[in-house]
Design a protein around this motif. Sequence first.
Motif, PDB file in Angstrom:
ATOM      1  N   GLU A  24       0.791  -1.197   0.051  1.00 56.92           N
ATOM      2  CA  GLU A  24      -0.021  -0.059  -0.043  1.00 56.92           C
ATOM      3  C   GLU A  24       0.846   1.106   0.051  1.00 56.92           C
ATOM      4  O   GLU A  24       0.312   2.166  -0.744  1.00 56.92           O
ATOM      5  CB  GLU A  24      -1.109  -0.063   1.237  1.00 56.92           C
ATOM      6  N   ASP A  27       2.178   1.553  -3.578  1.00 58.09           N
ATOM      7  CA  ASP A  27       0.955   1.910  -4.568  1.00 58.09           C
ATOM      8  C   ASP A  27       0.350   3.381  -4.295  1.00 58.09           C
ATOM      9  O   ASP A  27      -0.139   4.048  -5.389  1.00 58.09           O
ATOM     10  CB  ASP A  27       0.088   0.841  -4.439  1.00 58.09           C
ATOM     11  N   THR A  28       0.489   4.033  -3.443  1.00 64.85           N
ATOM     12  CA  THR A  28      -0.100   5.264  -3.015  1.00 64.85           C
ATOM     13  C   THR A  28       0.969   6.327  -3.310  1.00 64.85           C
ATOM     14  O   THR A  28       0.755   7.589  -2.931  1.00 64.85           O
ATOM     15  CB  THR A  28      -0.485   5.391  -1.569  1.00 64.85           C
ATOM     16  N   ASP A  30       2.867   8.338  -5.781  1.00 67.58           N
ATOM     17  CA  ASP A  30       2.722   9.088  -7.265  1.00 67.58           C
ATOM     18  C   ASP A  30       3.779   8.833  -7.919  1.00 67.58           C
ATOM     19  O   ASP A  30       3.785   8.453  -8.943  1.00 67.58           O
ATOM     20  CB  ASP A  30       2.008  10.248  -6.983  1.00 67.58           C
TER      21      ASP A  30
END
Length: 411
Positions: A24, A27-28, A30
Amino acid sequence: MLFQDSLGAPSAISVSALSLYLKELLDTNDILQNIWVHGEVSNCKTYPSGHCYFTLKEGEAQLSCVFFKQARLRTAAPSLRDGMALAVNGRIAFYERDGKLQFYVNAVMSLGEGALFRKFEQLKARLEAEGLFDSERKRPLPEQPATIGIVTSLQAAALRDMLRTLRNRYPLAQVILAPAQVQGAEAPASIAMALDLLNEHGEAEVIIVGRGGGSIEELWAFNEEIVARAIARSRIPVISGVGHETDFTIADFVADFRASTPTAAAAAAVPDITDWQIELQEKQQLLTALIIERIEDCNVQVAQALRELQRVSPEGTIAQRRQQLDECTERLQTYMRHIISLRVERLRGVSLQLHSLSPLLTIARGYAVVRQQRDHAVVTSTQQVQVGDTLTIQVQDGQIAAQVRDSVEKI
């Protein structure tokens, strides 16, 4: 991330929880979800599924990359190979199953060839210009080597594969192992020294230089000039069996024979005794068939010769002649008995005739036969005797000696 219980002692979280947290976290981010990274391709493999896996390297750093088939087709990406310099676009993610970071590629841009690839091509071109790759200088491998030299690491799985292959295919051969480092900075000199030692030892009839597969960096020792020179100056034929079928090294080009894998190198070094056994069985069957055929031909020839011998044999003629001889002997004996009988009868007749003419009959009637004593000539005339001659007078019962004393007168 740690948690404390009511007593102040830390409590650990599970691996799954940590993996999910890292995933996570990435994936978060940018920046990490759309980033360009450049480096040199290594250990590139494209599977039948169409997905491509490779490592992007720069110096000591490396990044595992995945280029899925859909992304490759969508962007019409070029075929990737080891040594390419690339700029890749994609995202960083945490692969939970393997517990590692992976770069999922969306697009690639070729930056030319990488440093290792350029070094490889430069050395390859220089050695090729010197004639080290020429087919004319490559020597044939011995068909039935009694001794095989191997240059590889003692810990290499490839060594076990080669020994097993040699033992199964040709257990008659002996193996001399010259241990060498096959990876790392000291590997090139170690490989070259092992080759020189086997040549100095002199018993090996063929040498296998090999190691298992790996990345371009792991196989790089076999792309060094010192190894190429050692292979080129070897008096013993050299088989190169480095990496997998798709891996090519400078050692492959210089060696007398290039095998796709270490196992294939061992198979190329020796004949397969199973083939000999099969060939021997086939020849044995052929020889047996030829012997049987020859015996049958000889039996036919012997039978023909016996018939011909019987036809020309003198036994029948001898038996016939023996019978004829018996018949001739019997006829001859009959003829001789007949002749003897006739002669006997004729002799008897002549004897009777002679007896009838014998002077003894005349003497028996009172006559006498007068003979000269000197030559027993019968005296029938006075002209045959002279005074003083000695005569023999034969009468019926004997002879009387007489001498002529008076002159002889004719009657």
